[in-house]
Design a protein around this motif. Structure first.
Motif, PDB file in Angstrom:
ATOM      1  N   VAL A 111      -6.519   4.019  -5.196  1.00 46.61           N
ATOM      2  CA  VAL A 111      -6.409   2.880  -4.880  1.00 46.61           C
ATOM      3  C   VAL A 111      -6.880   1.650  -4.809  1.00 46.61           C
ATOM      4  N   VAL A 112      -8.833   2.361  -5.256  1.00 45.51           N
ATOM      5  CA  VAL A 112      -9.874   2.173  -5.416  1.00 45.51           C
ATOM      6  C   VAL A 112     -10.821   1.506  -6.542  1.00 45.51           C
TER       7      VAL A 112
ATOM      8  N   PHE B  38      -8.344   3.856   4.341  1.00 44.78           N
ATOM      9  CA  PHE B  38      -8.295   2.087   3.557  1.00 44.78           C
ATOM     10  C   PHE B  38      -9.889   1.058   4.201  1.00 44.78           C
ATOM     11  N   ARG B  39      -9.345   0.308   3.392  1.00 41.39           N
ATOM     12  CA  ARG B  39      -9.996  -1.212   3.871  1.00 41.39           C
ATOM     13  C   ARG B  39      -9.938  -2.374   2.909  1.00 41.39           C
ATOM     14  N   LEU B  40      -9.137  -2.886   3.151  1.00 39.80           N
ATOM     15  CA  LEU B  40      -8.878  -3.933   1.780  1.00 39.80           C
ATOM     16  C   LEU B  40      -9.005  -5.330   2.302  1.00 39.80           C
TER      17      LEU B  40
ATOM     18  N   HIS C 133     -11.241  -6.758  -1.866  1.00 39.69           N
ATOM     19  CA  HIS C 133     -12.266  -6.176  -2.502  1.00 39.69           C
ATOM     20  C   HIS C 133     -11.674  -4.998  -1.756  1.00 39.69           C
ATOM     21  N   ARG C 134     -11.837  -3.234  -2.075  1.00 40.52           N
ATOM     22  CA  ARG C 134     -11.159  -2.185  -1.712  1.00 40.52           C
ATOM     23  C   ARG C 134     -12.021  -1.271  -1.178  1.00 40.52           C
ATOM     24  N   GLU C 135     -11.806  -0.336  -0.298  1.00 39.48           N
ATOM     25  CA  GLU C 135     -12.340   0.181   0.324  1.00 39.48           C
ATOM     26  C   GLU C 135     -11.459   1.645   0.597  1.00 39.48           C
TER      27      GLU C 135
ATOM     28  N   CYS D  51      -6.308  -9.185  -2.999  1.00 40.73           N
ATOM     29  CA  CYS D  51      -7.093  -7.898  -2.412  1.00 40.73           C
ATOM     30  C   CYS D  51      -7.705  -7.867  -3.303  1.00 40.73           C
TER      31      CYS D  51
ATOM     32  N   LEU E 296       0.669  -0.942   0.008  1.00 38.48           N
ATOM     33  CA  LEU E 296       0.068   0.104  -0.013  1.00 38.48           C
ATOM     34  C   LEU E 296       1.177   0.973   0.254  1.00 38.48           C
TER      35      LEU E 296
ATOM     36  N   LEU F  22      -2.385  -4.231  -6.329  1.00 35.70           N
ATOM     37  CA  LEU F  22      -2.209  -4.359  -4.833  1.00 35.70           C
ATOM     38  C   LEU F  22      -1.021  -5.221  -5.173  1.00 35.70           C
TER      39      LEU F  22
ATOM     40  N   TYR G 247      -9.245  -4.032  -9.934  1.00 33.55           N
ATOM     41  CA  TYR G 247      -8.901  -2.134  -9.810  1.00 33.55           C
ATOM     42  C   TYR G 247      -7.439  -1.682 -10.992  1.00 33.55           C
TER      43      TYR G 247
END
Length: 154
Positions: A99-100, A146-148, A123-125, A121, A11, A114, A110
């Motif tokens: 990033v998302v 960020f939530r990965l 799903h990314r938020e 990864c 990241l 990453l 994406y």
């Protein structure tokens, strides 16, 4: 089991690529001589982590990792009367939010990879979390959390 350190490094690398500025892990980034760099830069902090298997026989194959990226604006190098500003902090955050970003052609995944050895990864938020300003330093920040969601690669 997915280790956090390689995810953090991935990241960090992606944010540095997207913003074009250095990223420090929990501290001001250092230059090649080991000295702190002047803003602009990004500070990356590890936050929560959660087991994501939701199975009785948890085998550590999935995890959710939370991070905070603080985009720090600053004076323009070589311009003594310049100062960081909201435009610069928001520009950096907009770049970091990529990033998302999904591919423009509608394909899955994406736009920006990453790369984490042994993990994917899936799903990314990203969630904006405000920012701060310090008039005495002429520094303004913008924050994204960020939530990965990751699982081990087969």
């Amino acid at each position: 089991m997915i280790e956090r350190r390689p995810v953090t490094t991935a990241l960090q690398t992606l944010l540095a690529t997207l913003t074009g500025f250095p990223v420090g892990k929990g501290a001001v980034p250092l230059n090649a001589a080991g000295k702190p760099v002047a803003p602009p830069y990004t500070l990356l902090y590890s936050l929560d982590d959660t087991d994501a298997d939701h199975t009785l026989a948890d085998n550590g194959k999935a995890v959710v990792l939370d991070y905070q990226a603080t985009f720090v604006s600053g004076p323009v190098p070589g311009q003594p009367d310049s100062r960081g500003g909201l435009d610069q902090a928001e520009w950096m955050a907009d770049r970091g939010r990529k990033v998302v970003e999904r591919p423009a052609d509608g394909s899955s995944g994406y736009r920006y990879p990453l790369t984490v050895p042994g993990a994917t990864c899936y799903h990314r938020e990203a969630r904006g979390a405000g920012g701060t300003s310090d008039a005495t330093d002429a520094i303004i920040t913008s924050v994204i959390r960020f939530r990965l969601h990751l699982e081990t690669s087969t």
